[in-house]
Design an enzyme around this catalytic site. Structure first.
Site, short mmCIF file in Angstrom:
data_model
loop_
_atom_site.label_atom_id
_atom_site.label_comp_id
_atom_site.label_asym_id
_atom_site.label_seq_id
_atom_site.Cartn_x
_atom_site.Cartn_y
_atom_site.Cartn_z
N ASP A 293 1.02 -1.05 0.03
CA ASP A 293 0.20 -0.04 -0.20
C ASP A 293 0.89 1.26 0.12
OD1 ASP A 293 -2.18 1.62 -0.10
OD2 ASP A 293 -3.18 0.91 1.66
C1 BGC Z 1 -5.00 3.17 0.06
C2 BGC Z 1 -4.98 2.18 -1.15
C3 BGC Z 1 -5.08 3.09 -2.39
C4 BGC Z 1 -3.64 3.58 -2.41
C5 BGC Z 1 -3.50 4.17 -3.83
C6 BGC Z 1 -3.77 4.16 -0.25
O1 BGC Z 1 -3.72 5.50 0.60
O2 BGC Z 1 -5.07 2.74 1.29
O3 BGC Z 1 -6.36 1.56 -0.75
O4 BGC Z 1 -4.97 1.96 -3.29
O5 BGC Z 1 -3.57 4.50 -1.44
O6 BGC Z 1 -4.26 5.30 -4.10
#
Ligand code: BGC
Length: 761
Positions: A293
């Site tokens: 993530d």
């Molecule tokens: C989130 C993810 C997301 C990623 C990219 C993160 O802050 O937890 O779910 O896909 O950002 O935007």
């Protein structure tokens, strides 16, 4: 140098083509594996690590415009072949620009994979995922994901960070809006539907995209619903409740997984070898890749798990985290770690190989620009069919929570209606959170929707201000709690009206990432407004807009009608109007329990009995209960009314004895006992009376949607076999344990019609 580069690219291409047999299934899998191997052999260590590196975008549609600092570095890295993927590049033109750099300027010309959070649509938005789950309509949910893929792929995107398949029982956690609710069985089916929708039958088609099951794992169990918080759950909860939707996504062929921000029982998910290598890649045979993530590799340091970014890099790679999203870790430290012998290059080959494989499967090596057809982008974005489907699922997602005295549906003429509430006139909030590529102000508001039906007199009062300023996705939403201007006007206007439609709830940006709340009441002065209007007019229909369960006890006690309208996306107002006027008879059922107050949270239907169950309640206090409120939710999982009514009768079992190789048919008669044609989600729950670990009071194990005319009835039946009743037992295996079971059929998790059966040794 130029000639050398060209020569090299031709060589790569030849290798790729020679090993390519255009065939399907197993053969093509082997062919792709061969291509990946050939390509890996041509790559330097740095280039392989480059494939494992993902940056967020900085490209304007008018062309690359890297700013100074880290943007300039990223730009250079793309040219040097040190980037495998970009996220947040948002138009076909911008993707084309950046893909050209990767294909034309780098030594090997390996295309990038472009990711975006396409969570509930690209430009044309469907309801937020929690709302969609309330439709229980797997076909419509699959279609919604299909449409999101069609629209986003026309904008250059070939990978979505969806579906989020985290189970959550805690409405304080803002991200419940992004999932399918509290139930594992339903959540697994929805995970499968969404993966199928995004990826379609042929991932190499220009309008299908790779999906991503996230967040692996247990993020939905963040302590006290606080965003990014620690998770501590035991083996039984992990395997029985949290993991199955991920397994379902893997079985459905999802191409990628994303790990999660949280630590789980002391180990951050990003550095968890058991989860990523042992379980996912080995036991489940997952052959796609795992992306971190955002920044979670770097966060291993803040977690107090790694001493610095270099150690974090090593931990993440060893644990099976294939791609680094925005930690700048792999590109900085991994080559040295390999050279120092701290990380085996085989692990780099494996990770880069997994990423290249998905690129081959997408067909990016055949045509890296296939998602960048500017004509297609124009044709596809916001077309009629997408809007028709968005309206269809928006109607299906609405849940009727109360309808005393059949106040709804409203007559289409002759009524004098007052609409109250800032949200009724809002064209942005109903779009919900997680809409990276859509524009503000593009939802049909409730007022607009109602006005397309207007033979009634419709007037409007906003009431007091609810949300201060212009809510945005980065900052805290500011709520007005002092300026009462507007309450009086609304109250005065409400007197003598036939019906008052009060549109109240949360802003669309009040749920989602970073949006945990400790209070589940209506924000700001909305409760005060509601009570003030109620004093002069009791004929209130409350239309709720929210991305999570709210505590609306007062409303339930006092108001005749409540409609749960979530954040329904682009077609929100039209869907709400169709339901209020009865052109669509509501059929949605809640997929998260609504608490009576926030103190009951986490609250969920498939809880354990405890040693002192409330069922055996006697006098005194020594029972599992609260002193100030009972244990029941306000509205239970699976609950939702219709304009008609249904009766459930005559439960029958084909036999009371199940063996390990046989099945039981359980059936009942559903009858439409009301005056409207209606659709009912018939639900089957099973209770395992004794287990090698304590067992939930009941668990959803089947459901069917049935449409009946007034007076019509139908026998609905379900099959129960060993698989239906197996669970992750004390032996750390999925097993069906012999013993007695109860089966319930009904219209919610409170179903009372029941029968018993036994599984023999
Ligand atoms: C989130 C993810 C997301 C990623 C990219 C993160 O802050 O937890 O779910 O896909 O950002 O935007």
């Amino acid at each position: 140098m130029k000639n050398y580069t060209t020569l090299f690219k031709i060589l790569v291409l030849l290798t790729v083509i020679i090993s390519c047999e255009s065939s399907t299934g197993k053969k093509s899998k082997i062919a792709i594996d061969k291509k990946v191997d050939s390509l890996l052999r041509l790559m330097t260590l740095e280039e392989k690590i480059g494939q494992m590196n993902q940056y967020t975008g900085f490209f304007d549609p008018t062309g690359p415009s890297p700013k100074a600092g880290s943007d300039a570095t990223k730009y250079k890295h793309i040219e040097q072949g040190l980037v495998g993927s970009m996220l947040n590049v948002k138009s076909a033109e911008a993707v084309l620009e950046i893909q050209k750099i990767a294909v034309e300027k780098t030594r090997l010309g390996i295309p990038l994979i472009f990711a975006l959070d396409v969570i509930h649509g690209q430009k044309t938005l469907a309801p937020v995922p929690l709302a969609e789950s309330a439709s229980w309509d797997l076909k419509a949910i699959e279609q919604s994901a299909r449409n999101a893929a069609i629209e986003s792929s026309a904008q250059g995107i070939n990978w979505t960070f969806a579906p989020m398949v985290d189970i959550s029982r805690d409405a304080r956690w803002g991200r419940v809006m992004e999932g399918a609710g509290e139930d594992t069985y339903l959540g697994s089916l929805i995970a499968t539907a969404r993966v199928k929708g995004f990826q379609g039958d042929d991932l190499s088609a220009h309008n299908t995209i790779a999906a991503c099951a996230k967040h692996f794992v247990a993020y939905g169990f963040a302590e006290s619903g606080r965003e990014y918080n620690t998770v501590d759950v035991g083996t039984s909860t992990l395997h029985n409740f949290i993991l199955p939707p991920f397994k379902a996504a893997a079985d459905a062929g999802v191409k990628t997984f994303m790990n999660s921000f949280n630590d789980l029982n002391g180990i951050p998910a990003t550095a968890n070898t058991y989860l990523q290598r042992e379980l996912l890649k080995k036991e489940w045979n997952f052959d796609g890749f795992v992306v971190s993530d955002w920044g979670t590799i770097a966060e291993l340091v803040a977690h107090t798990y790694a001493k610095d970014l270099e150690e974090a890099t090593k931990m993440a790679v060893l644990a099976g985290n294939d791609m680094d999203m925005q930690s700048f870790a792999y590109v900085k430290h991994l080559a040295n770690l390999v050279k120092d012998g701290q990380v085996d290059e085989v692990l780099v080959d494996e990770a880069a190989g997994r990423i290249l494989k998905v690129k081959f499967e997408l067909g990016l090596f055949n045509d890296p620009y296939k998602y960048c057809d500017l004509e297609r982008e124009k044709e596809v974005l916001g077309n009629k069919k997408l809007h028709a489907d968005a309206l269809d699922i928006a109607k299906k997602s609405i849940v009727l929570l109360k309808n005393e005295g059949q106040l709804l549906p409203l007559k289409k003429e002759g009524l004098d209606i007052l609409v109250v509430g800032e949200l009724a006139n809002d064209k942005t909030s109903p779009l919900g959170n997680w809409r990276v590529a859509s524009k503000d102000g593009t939802a049909i508001s409730v007022l607009e929707g109602l006005n397309t039906y207007t033979n009634n007199r419709i007037s409007y009062q906003p009431g007091p201000k609810v949300f201060e300023g212009k809510p945005n996705s980065r900052d805290e939403i500011k709520i007005n709690t002092s300026d009462r201007t507007g309450i009086k006007k609304a109250v005065n206007a409400a007197k003598n009206k036939d019906v008052v439609l009060m549109v109240l709830g949360e802003h669309g940006l009040q749920s989602g990432e970073g949006r945990s709340r400790t209070n589940l009441d209506l924000p700001g002065l909305q409760q005060e407004l509601l009570e003030a209007v109620y004093k002069v007019n009791k004929n209130i229909v409350l239309v709720l807009m929210n991305g999570r369960p709210l505590a609306i006890n007062w409303a339930d006690e006092h108001l005749p009608a409540i409609v749960e309208a979530w954040q329904l996306g682009t077609q929100s107002g039209n869907a709400i109007a169709e339901v209020l006027y009865g052109d669509y008879n509501p059929s949605g059922k809640l997929t998260m329990s609504f608490p009576k107050n926030v103190g009951q949270v986490p609250i969920y239907y498939n809880h354990k009995t405890t040693g002192r169950p409330v069922l055996k309640k006697g006098k005194g206090v020594y029972w599992s209960h609260y002193s100030d409120v009972d244990n029941e939710p306000l509205y239970e999982f699976g609950f939702g009314l219709s304009y008609t009514s249904f009766s459930y009768e005559d439960i029958k079992l084909s036999t009371n004895y199940l063996s390990k190789d046989s099945a039981i048919q359980v059936s009942c008669t559903l009858k439409n006992t009301g005056n409207y044609t209606g659709k009912e989600v018939v639900q089957m729950y099973i209770q395992d009376l004794v287990g090698s670990t304590t067992r939930p009071v009941r668990e959803l194990k089947g459901f069917e949607m049935v449409t009946l005319k007034p007076g019509e009835s139908k026998e609905v039946s379900f099959t129960i076999d060993k698989e239906t009743i197996q669970y992750y037992t004390v032996n750390n295996k999925w097993e069906a344990e012999p013993g007695d079971f109860k089966v319930y059929i009904g219209g919610s998790s409170n179903a009372s019609l029941s029968a018993s059966f036994n599984l023999a040794e």
